[in-house]
Write a protein that holds these residues in place. Structure first.
Motif, PDB file in Angstrom:
ATOM      1  N   ARG A  34      51.521  44.906  41.365  1.00 27.27           N
ATOM      2  CA  ARG A  34      50.250  44.411  41.929  1.00 27.27           C
ATOM      3  C   ARG A  34      49.757  45.266  43.091  1.00 27.27           C
ATOM      4  NH1 ARG A  34      50.313  37.817  41.264  1.00 27.27           N
ATOM      5  NH2 ARG A  34      51.223  37.828  39.211  1.00 27.27           N
ATOM      6  N   MET A  71      42.285  49.287  27.513  1.00 30.78           N
ATOM      7  CA  MET A  71      42.842  48.020  27.034  1.00 30.78           C
ATOM      8  C   MET A  71      43.640  47.335  28.132  1.00 30.78           C
ATOM      9  SD  MET A  71      42.897  46.762  23.838  1.00 30.78           S
ATOM     10  CE  MET A  71      44.563  46.399  23.305  1.00 30.78           C
ATOM     11  N   PRO A  73      43.430  43.631  30.972  1.00 36.23           N
ATOM     12  CA  PRO A  73      42.467  43.003  31.877  1.00 36.23           C
ATOM     13  C   PRO A  73      42.623  43.396  33.347  1.00 36.23           C
ATOM     14  CG  PRO A  73      44.247  41.474  31.421  1.00 36.23           C
ATOM     15  CD  PRO A  73      44.578  42.764  30.703  1.00 36.23           C
ATOM     16  N   LEU A  96      37.251  42.538  28.672  1.00 33.98           N
ATOM     17  CA  LEU A  96      37.980  42.200  29.902  1.00 33.98           C
ATOM     18  C   LEU A  96      38.197  43.432  30.776  1.00 33.98           C
ATOM     19  CD1 LEU A  96      40.576  39.518  28.784  1.00 33.98           C
ATOM     20  CD2 LEU A  96      38.273  39.229  29.683  1.00 33.98           C
ATOM     21  N   TYR A  98      35.996  45.943  30.928  1.00 36.78           N
ATOM     22  CA  TYR A  98      34.660  46.125  31.511  1.00 36.78           C
ATOM     23  C   TYR A  98      34.473  45.178  32.691  1.00 36.78           C
ATOM     24  CZ  TYR A  98      29.472  46.027  31.529  1.00 36.78           C
ATOM     25  OH  TYR A  98      28.144  46.071  31.867  1.00 36.78           O
ATOM     26  N   ARG A  99      34.888  43.943  32.483  1.00 36.80           N
ATOM     27  CA  ARG A  99      34.780  42.932  33.530  1.00 36.80           C
ATOM     28  C   ARG A  99      35.600  43.355  34.759  1.00 36.80           C
ATOM     29  NH1 ARG A  99      33.094  37.199  32.931  1.00 36.80           N
ATOM     30  NH2 ARG A  99      32.896  36.928  35.152  1.00 36.80           N
ATOM     31  N   LEU A 102      33.777  46.261  36.610  1.00 34.01           N
ATOM     32  CA  LEU A 102      32.633  45.773  37.390  1.00 34.01           C
ATOM     33  C   LEU A 102      33.102  44.990  38.613  1.00 34.01           C
ATOM     34  CD1 LEU A 102      30.228  44.515  34.590  1.00 34.01           C
ATOM     35  CD2 LEU A 102      29.896  46.522  36.041  1.00 34.01           C
ATOM     36  N   THR A 161      33.529  42.178  43.412  1.00 41.72           N
ATOM     37  CA  THR A 161      33.713  40.758  43.705  1.00 41.72           C
ATOM     38  C   THR A 161      33.877  40.460  45.195  1.00 41.72           C
ATOM     39  OG1 THR A 161      34.763  40.513  41.565  1.00 41.72           O
ATOM     40  CG2 THR A 161      35.113  38.733  43.114  1.00 41.72           C
ATOM     41  N   SER A 162      34.670  41.261  45.912  1.00 47.59           N
ATOM     42  CA  SER A 162      34.917  40.926  47.325  1.00 47.59           C
ATOM     43  C   SER A 162      33.636  41.053  48.140  1.00 47.59           C
ATOM     44  CB  SER A 162      36.046  41.781  47.899  1.00 47.59           C
ATOM     45  OG  SER A 162      35.688  43.138  47.819  1.00 47.59           O
TER      46      SER A 162
END
Lengths: 182, 428
Positions: A34, A71, A73, A96, A98-99, A102, A161-162
């Motif tokens: 992570r 491939m 997520p 996923l 692509y998501r 972004l 997102t942040s």
């Protein structure tokens, strides 16, 4: 939002079809562990496929790939691309992936049919990710692909997102909380 | 042009008259479900931005299914953190360890997810919602955005319609049909990535458990949803359990599909899926007789009460073969309780099976009951990618609950029809 740089111009880094995210894009142990800090991720971007890749690219360069890129997520590899100031154009990528791209604010076009036939590695290319206008200056080719959908441009322009959450909270934070903090 | 059921449900949640594939919408979910693996990281993400609250404490469900017995010191600590977060955020629907069970099963059984519901979930197996005619969309780590803002961007997916024709043979179950569906789609080169697979045709024969099972394998092939229009029987069951009124949603006759396919289910044999992916199914005859060491009945794919009944029909009055360990993981605490009153618990215990707490069970990375190097497992896990629950060189066969039970009794891969067990609802 107007200050955001939608157009990238630089060298093309061409990759083929079916390149999974774990391994070829970014080593598996960094995903499993992570690691999300760009300084941990950048040195290892594409290290299995092209050792030394981060030293061979500069901001504005665009990664161009074939079908089914990335491939998986997870977002670690896209964090590294974003930190390097790169863009990404794929013939296709799983939704996923692509998501995830972004979500870190990467300038990415996921549906560029036939783009592998329009570029060679090292070509001078440019792309406006808000209009989809693409040009290969080396080969004098122009083409328009589907841009980043309008509804998602705010997310990208805020750095993913942040940044989006930060702006959302700024706008939606209850007044009494703001007053209490002041 | 009309809309598919999924499009209608998304349109309703997005406060729009209509949506079309490719549209970007911001649906407001009826509920949000987050499992034990994502609560702590979501909290850390929102803390990092300074967000100190969730959008609606009443619409958020925290479930505990991935590590319910705390198999590591880290898991114990995580449980403590989750309980603290629940208090801080004031989450009203918290299903701690030993409560609720599998987050893709008990909300359906307890009438929280009803026909027509739209919800967001961090985990892809929320596609189970389609088994009752609802829609659950997986958003992964972006569940944190949903918890804060009450929505997240959503692309309306295209829908592929698959019409099932014929009646399945006795001894063949919804899970077998699901395996066969993805095997056929893979063979035809049809990509389910971010598609909804809507089933049509002769669906009356599938009970709720089998409908849930049918949702599983397409999900492993990257479908974002599976939608099964609820039958009268399913609607009656849902109405009896529903926590609030609901309106079932069906596709319009002139809805647009990306593809329209058919599959004859009357010829399907019990399936055994070879290690490495759900699309690798073969007819059971090809693998019958292979020795097994490890068997598991449960998971989001086969953890409904109907699945346990199918397995118990075979295990009743029989014993698990020497050298075989059989784990039974009920999908929900409701199942566990019902097993005790209906006598199923006794059947499993007397057969020598180990009945474990409700949840994901072995399928959650083999935290409990993993396989050892060189062993052969047969299970109803959702997926069987190499190393899914233990050693990378173990065989991980998948099959229906009946086939797994039959194999556990004989110690070799066994056709459940050898035990004269028929589909639920039919005479045995």
């Amino acid at each position: 939002m107007s200050a955001f740089q939608w157009k990238l111009a630089g060298r093309c880094h061409k990759f083929g079809h079916d390149i999974p995210h774990p391994g070829p894009v970014i080593p598996k142990h960094l995903i499993a562990g992570r690691y999300m800090d760009p300084k941990d991720l950048v040195p290892h971007l594409f290290s299995e496929l092209r050792p030394g890749f981060p030293d061979k690219c500069k901001p504005g360069d665009i990664i161009v790939t074939g079908r089914n890129f990335g491939m998986g997520p997870k977002m670690n590899g896209y964090i590294a691309m974003q930190a390097l100031g790169l863009g990404l154009m794929t013939e296709t990528m799983p939704f996923l992936a692509y998501r995830a791209a972004l979500g870190v604010g990467l300038r990415v076009l996921d549906t560029c049919p036939g783009i592998l036939n329009l570029v060679e590695d090292g070509d001078e290319i440019e792309c406006d990710f808000s209009t989809g206008a693409f040009a290969n200056r080396t080969r004098k080719i122009q083409k328009t692909f589907d841009p980043i959908p309008e509804a998602l441009r705010e997310l990208v322009s805020l750095g993913g997102t942040s940044g989006f959450l930060r702006q959302w909270w700024e706008a939606n934070r209850p007044r009494e909380t703001a007053a209490a903090r002041a | 042009m009309g809309m598919t059921a999924t499009e209608k449900i998304l349109a309703r949640a997005s406060r729009r008259d209509r949506v079309r594939p490719g549209d970007i919408v911001f649906p407001k979910p009826d509920l949000v479900i987050v499992h034990d693996g994502l609560v702590v990281s979501s909290k850390a993400e929102l803390d990092g931005v300074g967000i100190d609250r969730v959008f609606d404490t009443d619409r958020i469900y925290f479930v505990t299914d991935h590590d319910v017995v705390y198999t590591s010191p880290r898991a114990v600590e995580r449980g403590t953190q989750i309980r603290k977060i629940v208090k801080e955020w004031g989450i009203k629907h918290f299903f701690d360890v030993g409560q609720g069970g599998h987050g893709h099963i008990f909300p359906i059984q307890s009438g929280v997810v009803t026909p027509g519901t739209f919800y967001f979930d961090n985990d892809r197996h929320c596609t189970n919602a389609g088994g009752i005619g609802a829609v659950g969309f997986r958003v992964g780590t972006e569940i944190a955005t949903v918890l804060a803002t009450g929505t997240v961007w959503t692309k309306v997916p295209p829908t592929i319609r698959l019409t099932l024709k014929g009646k399945v043979k006795p001894g063949v179950f919804g899970r077998d049909v699901g395996f066969r569906i993805v095997q056929d789609l893979a063979r035809r080169g049809i990509d389910l990535d971010y598609r909804v697979l809507e089933l049509a045709g002769d669906l009356e024969q599938f009970d709720l458990g089998e409908r849930i099972a049918l949702c599983s394998s397409p999900t492993e092939m990257r479908a974002i949803g599976v939608f099964i229009p609820p039958s009268e029987r399913i609607l009656a069951e849902a109405k009896a359990r529903a926590k609030r009124p609901f309106e079932p949603v069906f596709s319009d006759a002139d809805a647009e599909y990306e593809l329209d396919l058919t599959l004859d289910v009357s010829e399907i044999e019990p399936q055994v899926v070879l290690t490495g992916g759900v699309e690798r199914g073969v007819d059971i005859a090809a693998k019958a007789g292979t020795s097994i060491n490890h068997a598991f009945i449960g998971s989001c794919a086969s953890g409904m009460y109907e699945d346990l009944v199918a397995a118990a029909k075979i295990l009743r009055g029989r014993r698990v073969a020497p050298g075989v360990r059989l784990f039974v993981v009920p999908g929900s605490e409701l199942n566990t309780k019902r097993m005790q009153t209906d006598g199923l618990m006794q059947v499993f215990v007397e057969a020598g099976a180990m009945v474990m707490p409700a949840g994901c069970g072995i399928c959650s990375s083999g935290k409990m009951g993993p396989v050892h190097s060189g062993e052969v497992s047969i299970s109803t896990a959702a997926d069987n990618v190499v190393g899914r629950f233990g050693a990378k060189d173990a065989e991980l066969f998948l099959a229906s609950p009946a086939t797994v039970a039959a194999s556990a009794v004989t110690g070799v891969v066994t056709d459940p029809r050898d035990f004269q067990v028929f589909r639920s609802g039919e005479a045995a």
